[in-house]
Design a protein around this motif. Sequence first.
Motif, PDB file in Angstrom:
ATOM      1  N   ARG A 132       0.890  -1.126   0.022  1.00  0.00           N
ATOM      2  CA  ARG A 132       0.044   0.016   0.108  1.00  0.00           C
ATOM      3  C   ARG A 132       0.849   1.153  -0.133  1.00  0.00           C
ATOM      4  NH1 ARG A 132      -4.007  -0.459   4.872  1.00  0.00           N
ATOM      5  NH2 ARG A 132      -4.855   1.557   4.210  1.00  0.00           N
ATOM      6  N   ASN A 133       1.960   1.219   0.673  1.00  0.00           N
ATOM      7  CA  ASN A 133       2.888   2.028   0.539  1.00  0.00           C
ATOM      8  C   ASN A 133       4.520   1.730   0.408  1.00  0.00           C
ATOM      9  OD1 ASN A 133       1.318   4.232   2.342  1.00  0.00           O
ATOM     10  ND2 ASN A 133       1.284   2.588   3.524  1.00  0.00           N
ATOM     11  N   PRO A 134       5.174   2.274  -0.623  1.00  0.00           N
ATOM     12  CA  PRO A 134       6.397   1.602  -1.115  1.00  0.00           C
ATOM     13  C   PRO A 134       7.404   1.906  -0.187  1.00  0.00           C
ATOM     14  CG  PRO A 134       5.998   3.643  -2.294  1.00  0.00           C
ATOM     15  CD  PRO A 134       4.873   3.534  -1.513  1.00  0.00           C
ATOM     16  N   VAL A 135       7.434   1.336   1.179  1.00  0.00           N
ATOM     17  CA  VAL A 135       8.025   1.263   2.244  1.00  0.00           C
ATOM     18  C   VAL A 135       8.956   0.204   2.613  1.00  0.00           C
ATOM     19  CG1 VAL A 135       8.318   2.452   4.573  1.00  0.00           C
ATOM     20  CG2 VAL A 135       6.604   3.382   3.226  1.00  0.00           C
ATOM     21  N   ILE A 136      10.254   0.082   2.970  1.00  0.00           N
ATOM     22  CA  ILE A 136      11.020  -1.104   3.541  1.00  0.00           C
ATOM     23  C   ILE A 136      11.826  -0.783   4.237  1.00  0.00           C
ATOM     24  CG2 ILE A 136      12.525  -2.832   2.630  1.00  0.00           C
ATOM     25  CD1 ILE A 136      11.647  -2.640  -0.066  1.00  0.00           C
ATOM     26  N   PHE A 137      11.575  -1.385   5.444  1.00  0.00           N
ATOM     27  CA  PHE A 137      12.555  -1.413   6.525  1.00  0.00           C
ATOM     28  C   PHE A 137      13.455  -2.564   6.472  1.00  0.00           C
ATOM     29  CE2 PHE A 137       8.570   0.649   7.614  1.00  0.00           C
ATOM     30  CZ  PHE A 137       9.084   1.812   8.408  1.00  0.00           C
ATOM     31  N   ASP A 138      14.706  -2.454   6.236  1.00  0.00           N
ATOM     32  CA  ASP A 138      15.836  -3.377   6.103  1.00  0.00           C
ATOM     33  C   ASP A 138      16.722  -3.435   7.180  1.00  0.00           C
ATOM     34  OD1 ASP A 138      17.614  -5.174   5.173  1.00  0.00           O
ATOM     35  OD2 ASP A 138      18.070  -3.986   3.297  1.00  0.00           O
ATOM     36  N   GLY A 139      16.244  -4.694   8.001  1.00  0.00           N
ATOM     37  CA  GLY A 139      17.061  -4.829   9.403  1.00  0.00           C
ATOM     38  C   GLY A 139      18.414  -5.394   9.033  1.00  0.00           C
ATOM     39  N   ARG A 140      18.704  -5.739   7.456  1.00  0.00           N
ATOM     40  CA  ARG A 140      20.141  -6.508   7.802  1.00  0.00           C
ATOM     41  C   ARG A 140      21.014  -5.841   6.449  1.00  0.00           C
ATOM     42  NH1 ARG A 140      20.896  -8.931  12.280  1.00  0.00           N
ATOM     43  NH2 ARG A 140      19.051 -10.211  12.714  1.00  0.00           N
ATOM     44  N   ASN A 141      20.297  -4.615   6.062  1.00  0.00           N
ATOM     45  CA  ASN A 141      21.003  -3.735   4.869  1.00  0.00           C
ATOM     46  C   ASN A 141      21.399  -4.721   3.661  1.00  0.00           C
ATOM     47  OD1 ASN A 141      21.042  -1.592   6.601  1.00  0.00           O
ATOM     48  ND2 ASN A 141      23.205  -1.854   7.351  1.00  0.00           N
ATOM     49  N   LEU A 142      20.181  -5.296   3.204  1.00  0.00           N
ATOM     50  CA  LEU A 142      20.446  -6.016   2.146  1.00  0.00           C
ATOM     51  C   LEU A 142      20.599  -5.343   0.732  1.00  0.00           C
ATOM     52  CD1 LEU A 142      18.047  -9.036   2.523  1.00  0.00           C
ATOM     53  CD2 LEU A 142      20.419  -8.797   3.404  1.00  0.00           C
ATOM     54  N   PHE A 143      20.049  -4.067   0.706  1.00  0.00           N
ATOM     55  CA  PHE A 143      19.885  -3.434  -0.578  1.00  0.00           C
ATOM     56  C   PHE A 143      20.752  -1.993  -0.189  1.00  0.00           C
ATOM     57  CE2 PHE A 143      15.556  -5.143   0.027  1.00  0.00           C
ATOM     58  CZ  PHE A 143      16.123  -6.674  -0.647  1.00  0.00           C
ATOM     59  N   GLU A 144      20.928  -1.187  -1.524  1.00  0.00           N
ATOM     60  CA  GLU A 144      21.628  -0.192  -1.354  1.00  0.00           C
ATOM     61  C   GLU A 144      20.585   1.078  -1.522  1.00  0.00           C
ATOM     62  OE1 GLU A 144      24.841   0.525  -1.190  1.00  0.00           O
ATOM     63  OE2 GLU A 144      25.069  -1.489  -0.987  1.00  0.00           O
ATOM     64  N   PRO A 145      20.631   2.191  -0.603  1.00  0.00           N
ATOM     65  CA  PRO A 145      19.752   3.170  -0.595  1.00  0.00           C
ATOM     66  C   PRO A 145      19.405   3.918  -1.705  1.00  0.00           C
ATOM     67  CG  PRO A 145      21.160   2.968   1.334  1.00  0.00           C
ATOM     68  CD  PRO A 145      21.672   2.088   0.430  1.00  0.00           C
ATOM     69  N   ASP A 146      20.431   4.282  -2.658  1.00  0.00           N
ATOM     70  CA  ASP A 146      20.322   5.026  -3.852  1.00  0.00           C
ATOM     71  C   ASP A 146      19.781   4.207  -4.884  1.00  0.00           C
ATOM     72  OD1 ASP A 146      22.560   3.276  -4.167  1.00  0.00           O
ATOM     73  OD2 ASP A 146      23.687   4.577  -5.366  1.00  0.00           O
ATOM     74  N   VAL A 147      20.154   2.965  -5.010  1.00  0.00           N
ATOM     75  CA  VAL A 147      19.336   1.910  -5.785  1.00  0.00           C
ATOM     76  C   VAL A 147      17.675   1.910  -5.254  1.00  0.00           C
ATOM     77  CG1 VAL A 147      19.134  -0.651  -6.701  1.00  0.00           C
ATOM     78  CG2 VAL A 147      21.206   0.613  -6.378  1.00  0.00           C
ATOM     79  N   MET A 148      17.314   1.898  -4.197  1.00  0.00           N
ATOM     80  CA  MET A 148      16.145   1.471  -3.781  1.00  0.00           C
ATOM     81  C   MET A 148      15.276   3.056  -3.908  1.00  0.00           C
ATOM     82  SD  MET A 148      15.939  -1.430  -2.702  1.00  0.00           S
ATOM     83  CE  MET A 148      14.256  -1.498  -2.095  1.00  0.00           C
ATOM     84  N   ALA A 149      15.943   4.167  -3.621  1.00  0.00           N
ATOM     85  CA  ALA A 149      15.343   5.599  -4.011  1.00  0.00           C
ATOM     86  C   ALA A 149      15.079   5.579  -5.648  1.00  0.00           C
ATOM     87  CB  ALA A 149      16.280   6.587  -3.740  1.00  0.00           C
ATOM     88  N   GLU A 150      15.767   4.894  -6.443  1.00  0.00           N
ATOM     89  CA  GLU A 150      15.678   4.836  -7.856  1.00  0.00           C
ATOM     90  C   GLU A 150      14.472   4.206  -8.130  1.00  0.00           C
ATOM     91  OE1 GLU A 150      18.927   3.872  -9.874  1.00  0.00           O
ATOM     92  OE2 GLU A 150      20.227   5.827  -9.285  1.00  0.00           O
ATOM     93  N   ALA A 151      14.416   2.995  -7.594  1.00  0.00           N
ATOM     94  CA  ALA A 151      13.202   1.962  -7.703  1.00  0.00           C
ATOM     95  C   ALA A 151      11.895   2.663  -7.220  1.00  0.00           C
ATOM     96  CB  ALA A 151      13.493   0.723  -7.123  1.00  0.00           C
ATOM     97  N   GLY A 152      11.879   3.754  -6.579  1.00  0.00           N
ATOM     98  CA  GLY A 152      10.860   4.222  -5.970  1.00  0.00           C
ATOM     99  C   GLY A 152      10.396   3.895  -4.519  1.00  0.00           C
ATOM    100  N   PHE A 153      11.229   3.636  -3.680  1.00  0.00           N
ATOM    101  CA  PHE A 153      10.932   3.176  -2.517  1.00  0.00           C
ATOM    102  C   PHE A 153      11.356   4.119  -1.391  1.00  0.00           C
ATOM    103  CE2 PHE A 153      11.134  -1.058  -4.486  1.00  0.00           C
ATOM    104  CZ  PHE A 153       9.721  -1.563  -4.006  1.00  0.00           C
ATOM    105  N   GLU A 154      10.661   4.205  -0.442  1.00  0.00           N
ATOM    106  CA  GLU A 154      11.153   4.883   0.786  1.00  0.00           C
ATOM    107  C   GLU A 154      12.061   3.627   1.605  1.00  0.00           C
ATOM    108  OE1 GLU A 154       9.268   6.333   4.909  1.00  0.00           O
ATOM    109  OE2 GLU A 154       8.010   6.780   3.242  1.00  0.00           O
ATOM    110  N   TYR A 155      13.340   3.808   1.803  1.00  0.00           N
ATOM    111  CA  TYR A 155      14.112   2.997   2.261  1.00  0.00           C
ATOM    112  C   TYR A 155      14.814   3.099   3.611  1.00  0.00           C
ATOM    113  CZ  TYR A 155      17.814  -0.655   2.423  1.00  0.00           C
ATOM    114  OH  TYR A 155      18.919  -1.537   2.821  1.00  0.00           O
ATOM    115  N   HIS A 156      14.309   2.167   4.715  1.00  0.00           N
ATOM    116  CA  HIS A 156      15.148   2.739   6.161  1.00  0.00           C
ATOM    117  C   HIS A 156      16.003   1.390   6.234  1.00  0.00           C
ATOM    118  CE1 HIS A 156      11.820   5.802   7.124  1.00  0.00           C
ATOM    119  NE2 HIS A 156      11.398   5.054   6.336  1.00  0.00           N
ATOM    120  N   GLY A 157      17.350   1.744   6.133  1.00  0.00           N
ATOM    121  CA  GLY A 157      18.547   0.640   6.627  1.00  0.00           C
ATOM    122  C   GLY A 157      18.737   0.938   8.011  1.00  0.00           C
ATOM    123  N   ILE A 158      19.919   0.156   8.251  1.00  0.00           N
ATOM    124  CA  ILE A 158      20.377   0.316   9.663  1.00  0.00           C
ATOM    125  C   ILE A 158      21.790   1.170   9.313  1.00  0.00           C
ATOM    126  CG2 ILE A 158      21.323  -0.937  11.649  1.00  0.00           C
ATOM    127  CD1 ILE A 158      18.704  -1.453  11.277  1.00  0.00           C
TER     128      ILE A 158
END
Length: 461
Positions: free
Chosen positions: A423-449
């Motif tokens: 419903r919202n493109p939001v990901i909370f990544d507790g293990r830093n699997l993804f790169e923040p800039d890549v997630m931003a380009e893919a349209g996600f609000e990304y919260h890593g550690i």
Amino acid sequence: MNITIIGTGYVGLVTGACLAEFGNHVFCLDVDQRKIDILNSGEIPIHEPGLDEMVARNREAGRLTFSTDVAASVQHGEIQFIAVGTPPDEDGSADLQYVLAAARNIGKHMTSFKVVVDKSTVPVGSADKVRHEIQSQLSARHSLLKFSVVSNPEFLKEGAAIEDFVRPDRIVIGCEDSREGDQARELMRKLYAPFNRNHDRTLWMDVRSAEFTKYAANAMLATRISFMNELAGLAETVGADIEAVRRGVGSDPRIGYSFLYAGCGYGGSCFPKDVRALERAAREYDQELLILRAVEAVNNKQKRILGKKIVARFGENLSRRHFAVWGLAFKPNTDDMREATSRLLLHELVQRGATVAVYDPAAMEEAKRTLAQDFLDSPEALSRVRFCDSPEETLDGADALAIVTEWKTFRSPDFDQIRSKLRNPVIFDGRNLFEPDVMAEAGFEYHGIGRPMPGSQGAAL
């Protein structure tokens, strides 16, 4: 050689199977008839890659036996491995009741010289207690039989235990300085000879040093994890990227890269228990291990970091929210839910009124059993957790996705599918699997550690 393994839990079963694989005849004892029945039916009660095939192969070859017959187990093995659980007592110290019960059984039934090996993780001085229990039983029988107690701690990583056992970094063995200790040393040298063919990996030492080594190793690894997790919080605040910091720090050969990954805390059966047990042991000698106290405090705080981030984003009241959670086990390649971060996260979300859809590649059944205990006093809360058959199924109608365990299957998902289902493109990544800039380009609000969101600025110093 004839080997007995007392306890068919994680350490005992892996040890027994691997020793049988190298040609030994191994008798695995457990007092739990249900567990023995499972093993004799060809099933494995734990998830460990490759273990089921190894057990089946050695059972068929007649090198691996499972039984509840205590007397037969003592008669079988010239070397008796004690690999029972040492759960934390109420004060955090290791509970030795199962270790000492095994020692008493050995003393009660032995009819020849035995090497008794403490494979369980036990505090310094435990070998003395094991020796006392065996000798008490022998004295009660008016027996003059000799024996030796050896410390041989395990260094097995769940999910890679077989590889760790058959290709060990080191084999730590602590022996007594006595005639019986010399005899034990030769038997242990013979047992581990196949593991030392390329080069000798055995580190010989006194018994107490061997006992201490296990706790010291786990405490060091836990310290590295908590150190990076604490720095991750500061990195977010000042606008630094903890992953870049990790690479910069790890490139120093004096430090290295292992156990420097920031995340949502460690769990499992070893690190939490062993850090507490070592700290408790120090207090018995009127000493304080201040670093380990901080390690535990940081980890307890870090295990709640995902819940804190979700509340900061969606508010204190989550009664109209629904979340997807990927990963339940405390680490990948296991179904172990002991002290898993997911348990605290699920409790936080459902207590705030949210509903949750969860998936784990291996831990679903164990999670159902564990969470049923966690929510024993509030089964209505547990009803707000739905167990799904795939990671994709969890996403339907979810307000956000939280990743708790770094399973490989989560590393390369279909991001278009995730975005379309949430419903919202939001990901909370507790293990830093993804790169923040890549997630931003893919349209996600990304919260890593410990990773700043693209475009954000840290607080001024």
